[in-house]
Scaffold this motif. Structure first.
Motif, mmCIF file in Angstrom:
data_model
loop_
_atom_site.group_PDB
_atom_site.id
_atom_site.type_symbol
_atom_site.label_atom_id
_atom_site.label_comp_id
_atom_site.label_asym_id
_atom_site.label_seq_id
_atom_site.Cartn_x
_atom_site.Cartn_y
_atom_site.Cartn_z
ATOM 1 N N UNK A 12 9.721 -28.784 28.138
ATOM 2 C CA UNK A 12 9.392 -27.867 28.709
ATOM 3 C C UNK A 12 9.483 -28.205 30.219
ATOM 4 N N UNK A 13 9.378 -29.458 30.782
ATOM 5 C CA UNK A 13 8.966 -29.667 32.032
ATOM 6 C C UNK A 13 10.289 -30.248 32.770
ATOM 7 N N UNK A 14 11.137 -31.143 31.945
ATOM 8 C CA UNK A 14 12.319 -31.837 32.700
ATOM 9 C C UNK A 14 13.472 -30.820 32.912
ATOM 10 N N UNK A 15 13.888 -30.583 34.026
ATOM 11 C CA UNK A 15 14.930 -29.218 34.350
ATOM 12 C C UNK A 15 16.199 -29.451 33.343
ATOM 13 N N UNK A 22 18.639 -23.327 37.594
ATOM 14 C CA UNK A 22 17.642 -22.712 36.749
ATOM 15 C C UNK A 22 16.541 -23.551 36.142
ATOM 16 N N UNK A 23 17.154 -24.778 35.849
ATOM 17 C CA UNK A 23 16.300 -25.547 35.184
ATOM 18 C C UNK A 23 15.065 -25.988 35.849
ATOM 19 N N UNK A 24 15.427 -26.252 37.221
ATOM 20 C CA UNK A 24 14.182 -26.622 38.083
ATOM 21 C C UNK A 24 13.127 -25.278 38.390
ATOM 22 N N UNK A 25 13.745 -24.051 38.386
ATOM 23 C CA UNK A 25 12.863 -22.810 38.365
ATOM 24 C C UNK A 25 11.985 -22.722 37.249
ATOM 25 N N UNK A 26 12.947 -22.814 36.054
ATOM 26 C CA UNK A 26 12.243 -22.664 34.624
ATOM 27 C C UNK A 26 11.145 -23.761 34.431
ATOM 28 N N UNK A 27 11.257 -24.903 34.952
ATOM 29 C CA UNK A 27 10.134 -26.009 34.858
ATOM 30 C C UNK A 27 9.241 -25.951 35.506
ATOM 31 N N UNK A 28 9.236 -25.176 36.508
ATOM 32 C CA UNK A 28 8.389 -25.289 37.698
ATOM 33 C C UNK A 28 8.395 -26.304 38.757
ATOM 34 N N UNK A 29 9.397 -27.052 38.623
ATOM 35 C CA UNK A 29 9.994 -27.992 39.862
ATOM 36 C C UNK A 29 10.844 -27.423 40.463
ATOM 37 N N UNK A 30 10.714 -26.960 41.750
ATOM 38 C CA UNK A 30 11.760 -26.316 42.474
ATOM 39 C C UNK A 30 11.721 -26.935 44.007
ATOM 40 N N UNK A 31 12.548 -28.047 44.174
ATOM 41 C CA UNK A 31 12.306 -28.352 45.550
ATOM 42 C C UNK A 31 13.496 -27.697 46.400
ATOM 43 N N UNK A 32 14.137 -26.872 45.854
ATOM 44 C CA UNK A 32 15.115 -26.062 46.848
ATOM 45 C C UNK A 32 14.294 -24.827 47.134
ATOM 46 N N UNK A 33 13.115 -24.388 46.253
ATOM 47 C CA UNK A 33 12.461 -23.125 46.891
ATOM 48 C C UNK A 33 11.012 -23.588 46.478
ATOM 49 N N UNK A 34 10.474 -24.064 47.565
ATOM 50 C CA UNK A 34 8.982 -24.657 47.264
ATOM 51 C C UNK A 34 7.769 -23.297 47.194
ATOM 52 N N UNK A 35 8.466 -22.305 47.386
ATOM 53 C CA UNK A 35 7.372 -21.032 47.203
ATOM 54 C C UNK A 35 7.374 -20.776 45.692
ATOM 55 N N UNK A 36 8.233 -21.321 44.858
ATOM 56 C CA UNK A 36 8.288 -20.999 43.381
ATOM 57 C C UNK A 36 7.302 -21.783 42.768
#
Length: 134
Positions: A64-67, A120-134
């Motif tokens: 669930x958490x690894x992009x 999309x894996x970063x967004x889906x996992x809640x780890x998004x260094x490219x969009x910190x607002x997410x």
């Protein structure tokens, strides 16, 4: 031993720093599990000195958490199964050999490991260094 140990992990991390070239001005995010070889004070100090931000995830949550687990490996398995099915249909009566696997898995990998899937894996996992607002 076949298992990750602290000394081997330290060598890997030195290699990582050599090629990723993280710094305090341009830090790198390293996502990893809580394996005991990753938790030494020496390693944490090395990471801090080299500008590496450590993010560890709880046990049994990588699916669930690894992009890449979220957005690449799952689609790869699906594409691989489709490619195998397609190969079997176009080669009736034959079995897939080890020599066929490189082409079959390569086709599946190119469909699954797209930049869009990876991001999309970063967004889906809640780890998004490219969009910190997410």
């Amino acid at each position: 031993s076949g298992w990750m140990v602290e000394s081997t992990f330290k060598k890997w991390f030195e290699h990582f720093c050599t090629y990723a070239k993280p710094s305090k001005a341009a830090p790198a995010l390293l996502i990893m599990d809580n394996h005991e070889s990753h938790l030494s004070i020496d390693f944490i100090d090395m990471a801090s000195k080299n500008g590496v931000i450590l993010l560890t995830i709880p046990p049994h949550t990588s699916h669930k958490l690894q992009p890449l687990d979220v957005s690449v490996y799952g689609p790869f398995k699906r594409h691989f199964n489709r490619e195998i099915d397609s190969w079997l249909v176009s080669h009736p009566g034959k079995t897939v050999s080890i020599y066929d696997l490189a082409e079959i898995s390569g086709q599946a990998w190119s469909k699954a490991s797209t930049p869009a899937n990876i991001l999309s894996g970063f967004s889906s996992s809640g780890i998004n260094p490219f969009r910190p607002d997410k």
